[in-house]
Design an enzyme around this catalytic site. Structure first.
Site, mmCIF file in Angstrom:
data_model
loop_
_atom_site.group_PDB
_atom_site.id
_atom_site.type_symbol
_atom_site.label_atom_id
_atom_site.label_comp_id
_atom_site.label_asym_id
_atom_site.label_seq_id
_atom_site.Cartn_x
_atom_site.Cartn_y
_atom_site.Cartn_z
ATOM 1 N N GLY A 39 -45.790 -5.410 24.506
ATOM 2 C CA GLY A 39 -45.661 -6.632 25.291
ATOM 3 C C GLY A 39 -44.373 -7.342 24.918
ATOM 4 O O GLY A 39 -43.673 -6.943 23.983
ATOM 5 N N LEU A 40 -44.068 -8.368 25.638
ATOM 6 C CA LEU A 40 -42.845 -9.132 25.379
ATOM 7 C C LEU A 40 -42.872 -9.794 24.003
ATOM 8 O O LEU A 40 -43.947 -10.005 23.424
ATOM 9 C CB LEU A 40 -42.669 -10.207 26.449
ATOM 10 N N SER A 41 -41.697 -10.135 23.506
ATOM 11 C CA SER A 41 -41.615 -10.919 22.285
ATOM 12 C C SER A 41 -42.326 -12.252 22.509
ATOM 13 O O SER A 41 -42.105 -12.924 23.514
ATOM 14 C CB SER A 41 -40.144 -11.174 21.928
ATOM 15 N N GLY A 42 -43.215 -12.615 21.585
ATOM 16 C CA GLY A 42 -43.952 -13.866 21.725
ATOM 17 C C GLY A 42 -45.247 -13.738 22.498
ATOM 18 O O GLY A 42 -45.966 -14.722 22.678
ATOM 19 N N ALA A 43 -45.568 -12.524 22.956
ATOM 20 C CA ALA A 43 -46.803 -12.339 23.726
ATOM 21 C C ALA A 43 -48.047 -12.477 22.855
ATOM 22 O O ALA A 43 -49.126 -12.821 23.340
ATOM 23 C CB ALA A 43 -46.794 -10.973 24.419
ATOM 24 N N GLY A 44 -47.894 -12.177 21.561
ATOM 25 C CA GLY A 44 -49.039 -12.274 20.653
ATOM 26 C C GLY A 44 -49.468 -10.944 20.071
ATOM 27 O O GLY A 44 -50.581 -10.818 19.554
ATOM 28 N N LYS A 45 -48.599 -9.947 20.123
ATOM 29 C CA LYS A 45 -48.949 -8.611 19.640
ATOM 30 C C LYS A 45 -49.363 -8.628 18.169
ATOM 31 O O LYS A 45 -50.438 -8.149 17.814
ATOM 32 C CB LYS A 45 -47.759 -7.653 19.829
ATOM 33 N N SER A 46 -48.491 -9.161 17.322
ATOM 34 C CA SER A 46 -48.769 -9.165 15.888
ATOM 35 C C SER A 46 -49.957 -10.064 15.549
ATOM 36 O O SER A 46 -50.750 -9.753 14.656
ATOM 37 C CB SER A 46 -47.528 -9.630 15.109
ATOM 38 N N SER A 113 -41.639 -2.139 22.362
ATOM 39 C CA SER A 113 -41.547 -0.816 23.003
ATOM 40 C C SER A 113 -41.478 -0.963 24.522
ATOM 41 O O SER A 113 -42.432 -0.646 25.226
ATOM 42 C CB SER A 113 -42.715 0.076 22.590
#
Length: 205
Positions: A39-46, A113
């Site tokens: 997902g985009l940076s800041g989407a909440g992946k981590s 990615s």
């Protein structure tokens, strides 16, 4: 002529150990899997991957979380952010995730990615039922409003180039195994959504 001129593939042979993936997984009472958060940076992946790992660990499962920033401190510290280097970054992480799955772990990988081709490459490294693409779906507007690291602000100011969502494209998954609406549901709800899918796929009991 020396052996250095020979193809590496001719001289490197995979060694099959007596303790295999199935044995390791059985000892851990779980099925190996790689959950690939994109997902985009800041989407909440981590954030979601970390909360899911905590929940799985509390349940007694064996996990490891691969985070985009963390691997660039060691494994991929020699790579920049050109298209070529970003592809190599994902390739290395995919190979690492494969080895961790071979160890019987549930691997959570949180990487932008941005290209489907890169994610398909990682998928192709693993058995079909061991790779789950997790699309952390948040709009560019939502991600930019969060901007936890101030990267969007820098990208808009021209201080960062090839930034995904600004001057570099993001190709959303077409058929992810799990889609998480981070702008709608709470982290707790998203974790439960992931756990439900893992149970359905018999990765966890």
């Amino acid at each position: 002529m020396t052996t250095d001129l020979l193809s590496k593939d001719e001289n490197v042979i995979w060694h099959q150990h007596s303790v295999d993936k199935q044995t390791r997984a059985k000892a851990k009472q779980q099925k190996p899997a790689v959950l690939w958060f994109t997902g985009l940076s800041g989407a909440g992946k981590s954030t979601v991957a970390g909360a899911l790992e905590h929940a799985l660990t509390q349940m007694g499962h064996h996990t490891y979380l691969l985070d985009g920033d963390n691997v660039r401190h060691g494994l991929c510290r020699d790579l920049g952010f050109s298209q070529q280097d970003r592809r190599e970054n994902i390739r290395r992480v995919g190979e690492l995730a494969k080895l961790m799955a071979d160890a019987g772990l549930i691997v959570l990988s949180a990487f932008i990615s941005p290209h489907r081709e890169e994610r398909q490459l990682v998928r192709s490294l693993l058995p079909e039922d061991e790779f789950l693409e997790v699309f952390v779906d948040a709009s560019l507007a939502v991600c930019e409003s969060r901007d936890p690291k101030g990267l969007y602000k820098k990208a808009r100011a021209g201080e960062i180039s090839n930034f995904t969502g600004i001057d570099s494209e993001y190709e959303a998954p077409l058929s992810a195994e799990i889609t998480l609406a981070t702008g709608v549901d709470s982290v707790e709800q998203l974790v439960q959504q992931c756990l439900t899918e893992l149970r359905l796929r018999q990765i966890i009991a």
